[in-house]
Scaffold this active site. Structure first.
Site, short mmCIF file in Angstrom:
data_model
loop_
_atom_site.label_atom_id
_atom_site.label_comp_id
_atom_site.label_asym_id
_atom_site.label_seq_id
_atom_site.Cartn_x
_atom_site.Cartn_y
_atom_site.Cartn_z
N LYS A 1 -1.10 4.95 4.61
CA LYS A 1 -2.09 4.06 5.23
C LYS A 1 -1.75 3.89 6.71
CE LYS A 1 -4.25 -0.50 4.73
NZ LYS A 1 -5.58 0.04 5.04
N HIS B 1 0.82 -1.21 0.00
CA HIS B 1 0.00 0.00 0.00
C HIS B 1 0.86 1.26 0.00
CE1 HIS B 1 -3.29 -2.71 1.17
NE2 HIS B 1 -4.12 -1.74 0.78
N1 LIG Z 1 -12.99 -1.15 2.02
C1 LIG Z 1 -12.32 -0.60 1.01
O1 LIG Z 1 -12.48 -0.99 -0.16
C2 LIG Z 1 -11.38 0.51 1.28
C3 LIG Z 1 -11.17 0.89 2.55
N2 LIG Z 1 -10.33 1.91 2.84
C4 LIG Z 1 -10.25 2.27 4.25
O2 LIG Z 1 -10.95 3.49 4.42
C5 LIG Z 1 -10.35 4.22 5.49
C6 LIG Z 1 -9.96 5.60 5.00
O3 LIG Z 1 -8.90 5.48 4.09
P1 LIG Z 1 -8.30 6.78 3.36
O4 LIG Z 1 -9.37 7.51 2.66
O5 LIG Z 1 -7.12 6.33 2.62
O6 LIG Z 1 -7.85 7.62 4.64
P2 LIG Z 1 -7.77 9.21 4.76
O7 LIG Z 1 -6.95 9.50 5.98
O8 LIG Z 1 -7.38 9.82 3.46
O9 LIG Z 1 -9.29 9.63 5.03
C7 LIG Z 1 -9.97 9.48 6.24
C8 LIG Z 1 -10.77 10.76 6.41
O10 LIG Z 1 -11.70 10.56 7.49
C9 LIG Z 1 -11.68 11.77 8.26
N3 LIG Z 1 -12.22 11.51 9.57
C10 LIG Z 1 -11.58 11.03 10.67
N4 LIG Z 1 -12.44 10.93 11.69
C11 LIG Z 1 -13.65 11.34 11.22
C12 LIG Z 1 -14.94 11.45 11.80
N5 LIG Z 1 -15.17 11.13 13.08
N6 LIG Z 1 -15.96 11.89 11.02
C13 LIG Z 1 -15.76 12.23 9.74
N7 LIG Z 1 -14.55 12.16 9.13
C14 LIG Z 1 -13.51 11.71 9.87
C15 LIG Z 1 -10.23 12.19 8.25
O11 LIG Z 1 -10.08 13.53 8.64
P3 LIG Z 1 -8.64 14.01 9.26
O12 LIG Z 1 -7.69 13.92 8.09
O13 LIG Z 1 -8.95 15.38 9.73
O14 LIG Z 1 -8.31 13.05 10.34
C16 LIG Z 1 -9.90 11.97 6.76
O15 LIG Z 1 -10.31 13.05 5.97
C17 LIG Z 1 -9.16 3.38 5.97
O16 LIG Z 1 -9.56 2.57 7.08
C18 LIG Z 1 -8.86 2.50 4.77
O17 LIG Z 1 -8.24 1.30 5.12
C19 LIG Z 1 -9.66 2.58 1.87
C20 LIG Z 1 -9.81 2.23 0.58
C21 LIG Z 1 -10.67 1.14 0.16
O1 LIG Z 2 -6.11 2.10 3.07
C1 LIG Z 2 -6.28 1.74 1.87
O2 LIG Z 2 -5.83 2.37 0.91
C2 LIG Z 2 -7.05 0.51 1.65
N1 LIG Z 2 -7.59 -0.08 2.66
C3 LIG Z 2 -8.36 -1.27 2.63
C4 LIG Z 2 -7.68 -2.37 3.41
O3 LIG Z 2 -7.09 -2.09 4.47
O4 LIG Z 2 -7.74 -3.54 3.00
C5 LIG Z 2 -8.74 -1.68 1.22
C6 LIG Z 2 -7.69 -1.42 0.20
O5 LIG Z 2 -6.63 -2.30 0.44
C7 LIG Z 2 -7.21 0.03 0.26
#
Ligand SMILES: NC(=O)C1=CN([C@@H]2O[C@H](COP(=O)(O)OP(=O)(O)OC[C@H]3O[C@@H](n4cnc5c(N)ncnc54)[C@H](OP(=O)(O)O)[C@@H]3O)[C@@H](O)[C@H]2O)C=CC1
Ligand SMILES: O=C(O)C1=N[C@H](C(=O)O)C[C@H](O)C1
EC number: 1.17.1.8
Length: 250
Positions: free
Chosen positions: A139, A135
């Site tokens: 992350k 990744h």
């Molecule tokens: N299931 C899937 O297919 C996927 C899952 N993911 C998962 O999604 C999650 C987010 O990933 P990613 O987008 O890369 O992370 P980021 O850090 O880019 O985004 C997370 C966002 O959530 C915000 N946030 C934190 N706490 C809150 C809250 N209480 N309410 C609203 N917003 C909040 C953060 O704000 P701030 O920056 O101010 O903390 C940030 O903007 C991770 O757990 C990742 O593993 C990611 C990609 C695919």
């Molecule tokens: O944080 C990410 O980027 C992603 N998170 C998810 C995970 O933890 O499996 C899904 C994907 O791998 C992207």
């Protein structure tokens, strides 16, 4: 026909911002709220959200789901960091809101879901199996939710088939040299600038190997799964773990 009212939590994040665009572009969905950290969750109820797409961080997700379930708002959850203890807490919340649906999907991309399926099918036929996830370096969690789930599914498939533990003569090693063990399956996490989300399942038997690899090259890869989840979760009360259950792959 009225549109399904959808809110996105984590709307400014990497995947959340993509989800905002995807919901806005979907003809049958209406984006009614896009919340970041510190925004008032009451906006969800005030906006009439029927579904919250939760894409925040492992330290925020439980409080957000607590609010959603107390207000009968269905949830599509991509946020990772799910442990047995957290799932038990979530099930207790769901017990008090039995009509509400929650989908937790470790990965919303079709290729990743199929990787897990293929790995499950192949695992009992090979002596050795290891998972490598790769990744971007921003992350926050390791191993990835996808890799953890993949290893759990592989371990379940091998247990069902009565497979022996994978051979490994390692006697001493530096801490971490053999990765983390998830239900006995080694899982290795790579964090590398330039990458997004990738996974390999390596399988080995006498004289042959099989590699199942998936690459998410853009966050758009997760959007069809998120939209499908939002459409289906409203008629699927209780907890659904894994997008495969909405893809009829089982
Ligand atoms: N299931 C899937 O297919 C996927 C899952 N993911 C998962 O999604 C999650 C987010 O990933 P990613 O987008 O890369 O992370 P980021 O850090 O880019 O985004 C997370 C966002 O959530 C915000 N946030 C934190 N706490 C809150 C809250 N209480 N309410 C609203 N917003 C909040 C953060 O704000 P701030 O920056 O101010 O903390 C940030 O903007 C991770 O757990 C990742 O593993 C990611 C990609 C695919
Ligand atoms: O944080 C990410 O980027 C992603 N998170 C998810 C995970 O933890 O499996 C899904 C994907 O791998 C992207």
């Amino acid at each position: 026909m009225s549109k399904l009212r959808v809110a996105v939590l984590g709307a400014k994040g990497r995947i959340g911002s993509e989800a905002v665009r995807a919901v806005e572009a979907a003809e049958d969905l209406e984006l009614v709220a896009a919340l970041g950290r510190g925004d008032d969750l009451e906006t969800l109820t005030a906006s009439g959200a029927q579904v919250a797409v939760e894409l925040t961080t492992p330290d925020s997700v439980m409080d957000n789901l607590d609010f959603c379930l107390r207000h009968g708002i269905h949830a599509v959850v991509g946020t990772t960091g799910w442990t047995d203890e957290r799932l038990t807490r979530l099930k207790a919340l769901l017990a008090d809101s039995p009509q509400t649906g929650v989908l937790i999907a470790p990965n919303f991309s079709i290729g990743a879901v199929l990787t897990m399926k293929f790995a499950q099918i192949a695992a009992p036929y090979f002596e050795s199996v290891e998972v490598i996830e790769l990744h971007h370096p921003n992350k926050v969690d390791a191993p990835s939710g996808t890799a953890t789930r993949t290893a759990q599914l592989i371990a379940e498939a091998r247990a069902r088939a009565g497979s022996a533990p994978a051979p490994d003569a390692t006697a001493t090693a530096l801490d971490g040299a053999r990765g983390a063990s998830v239900d006995g399956i080694p899982v290795h996490a790579v964090r590398l600038r330039g990458l997004l989300a990738h996974q390999e399942v390596l399988l080995g038997a006498e004289g042959e190997t099989l590699t199942v690899r998936h690459d998410s090259l853009h966050h758009s890869s997760f959007m069809p799964g998120i939209l499908l989840g939002a459409r289906r979760v409203v008629t699927t009360p209780g907890l659904t773990f894994g997008l495969e259950h909405f893809l009829d792959l089982n």
